[in-house]
Design a protein around this motif. Structure first.
Motif, short mmCIF file in Angstrom:
data_model
loop_
_atom_site.label_atom_id
_atom_site.label_comp_id
_atom_site.label_asym_id
_atom_site.label_seq_id
_atom_site.Cartn_x
_atom_site.Cartn_y
_atom_site.Cartn_z
N GLU A 173 0.83 -1.22 0.00
CA GLU A 173 0.00 0.00 0.00
C GLU A 173 0.86 1.26 0.00
O GLU A 173 0.35 2.37 0.00
CB GLU A 173 -0.89 0.01 1.26
N TYR A 174 2.19 1.08 0.02
CA TYR A 174 3.10 2.22 0.14
C TYR A 174 3.74 2.59 -1.20
O TYR A 174 3.87 1.76 -2.08
CB TYR A 174 4.17 1.90 1.20
N ASP A 175 4.14 3.86 -1.32
CA ASP A 175 4.77 4.32 -2.56
C ASP A 175 6.17 3.72 -2.73
O ASP A 175 6.59 3.43 -3.84
CB ASP A 175 4.93 5.85 -2.54
N TYR A 176 6.90 3.64 -1.63
CA TYR A 176 8.29 3.16 -1.68
C TYR A 176 8.51 2.12 -0.59
O TYR A 176 7.85 2.15 0.46
CB TYR A 176 9.28 4.31 -1.42
N VAL A 177 9.47 1.22 -0.84
CA VAL A 177 9.85 0.24 0.18
C VAL A 177 11.38 0.26 0.33
O VAL A 177 12.10 0.25 -0.67
CB VAL A 177 9.39 -1.18 -0.21
#
Ligand code: 5GP
Length: 219
Positions: A173-177
Motif C-alpha cells: 500500500e506504500y509508494d516506496y519500500v
C-alpha cells in the motif's frame, strides 16, 4: 526588473508534503526518522499523542505527547486528530494543528505512524502524501533489534513479533519500500526519495509564475 530574491522566492514556493514512514516495530524506522530530521532542516516531526506508558529514554512532548485515556478521548471528541488508531492495545493519534500549519507554510512533515494512520491520511489528502514502508532484512534481525532495545517486557516483545507479520502484509500500500540492511544507506535512500518528491511539478506551486516571468521578461 524582477529582483533575484523574488525569483528565488517564487521558484521555491511549494506545497508541503506529508512524508510517512511505517514498519513493524524494530525495523529501524525511528533511527531512519532521526537521521532524516538531523540532515534535513525543512522537515519537522509530527509528534503523536499516545496513551502508551513512556519508555525510559523517551521525553514527553519530544517523542510523544503522553496522555491519559480520558484525555485522548477528549481530544478525539473535539476533533483534534488528523488520524488515530489503536496499536498494541494503546491509542495513538496525530494532532491536527501543527501539521496543518507546517503544510500551509510549505514545510514538509515526517510521520512515524502505522498502516491504519497512513490509510486515513491517504483518504484525507493523497496528493500531498508520500509513504515509505521499511522492512527488516530478515525476521531474525527484527527479533534481535526488539530484544536489544530491551525497553519492553518479554510479553510485549512477543506481541510485537506476532504483529510484525500482519503489519508487513501492508507493504504494497506504500509508494516506496526500503529494506533496512544498513542504516546509513537507508537514510540516504529516504533522503533521495524526499528530494525527488520535492521536485515533482505539482508540488512546486510557484513554478507557473516563475516561468511566466522567465518567458515575458526582457533580457
Ligand atoms: P511505539 O509504541 O513503538 O512507539 O509505536 C508503535 C506503533 O504505533 C508504531 O508502528 C508507530 O509507527 C505507530 N504510531 C505512532 N504514533 C502513531 C500515530 O499517531 N498514529 C498511528 N496511526 N500510528 C502511530
Amino acid at each position: 526588473m524582477t529582483q533575484i530574491h523574488d525569483i528565488e522566492h517564487n521558484k521555491l514556493k511549494r506545497r508541503g508534503m506529508m512524508f510517512i514512514l511505517s514498519s513493524p516495530s524494530g525495523a529501524g524506522k525511528s533511527s531512519i526518522a532521526h537521521g532524516l530530521l538531523t540532515r534535513d532542516p525543512n522537515l519537522s516531526l509530527s509528534i503523536s499523542a499516545t496513551t502508551r506508558p513512556k519508555r525510559e529514554n523517551e521525553i514527553n512532548d519530544v517523542d510523544y505527547h503522553f496522555v491519559t485515556v480520558p484525555r485522548f478521548q477528549e481530544m478525539l471528541h473535539h476533533g483534534e486528530f488528523l488520524e488515530h488508531a489503536q496499536v498494541f492495545g494503546n491509542y495513538y493519534g496525530t494532532p491536527k494543528g501543527p501539521v496543518m500549519r507546517a503544510l500551509h507554510q510549505g514545510q514538509d512533515v515526517l510521520f512515524d505512524i502505522d498502516w491504519q494512520g497512513t490509510q486515513q491520511l491517504c483518504q484525507i489528502n493523497p496528493q500531498d502524501l508520500v509513504s515509505i514502508f521499511i522492512l527488516p532484512p530478515t525476521i531474525q534481525a527484527l527479533h534481535e533489534r526488539l530484544k536489544r532495545r530491551a525497553q519492553d517486557s518479554d510479553k510485549i516483545i512477543d506481541l510485537r513479533m506476532a504483529s510484525a507479520k500482519s503489519e508487513m502484509s501492508h507493504w504494497a500500500e506504500y509508494d516506496y519500500v526500503i529494506v533496512n540492511e544498513d542504516l546509513e544507506q537507508s537514510i540516504n535512500n529516504a533522503l533521495s526519495i524526499l528530494k525527488s518528491e520535492r521536485l515533482k511539478r505539482r508540488r512546486q506551486t510557484g513554478l507557473s509564475g516563475f516561468v511566466t516571468e522567465l518567458t515575458t521578461e526582457e533580457f
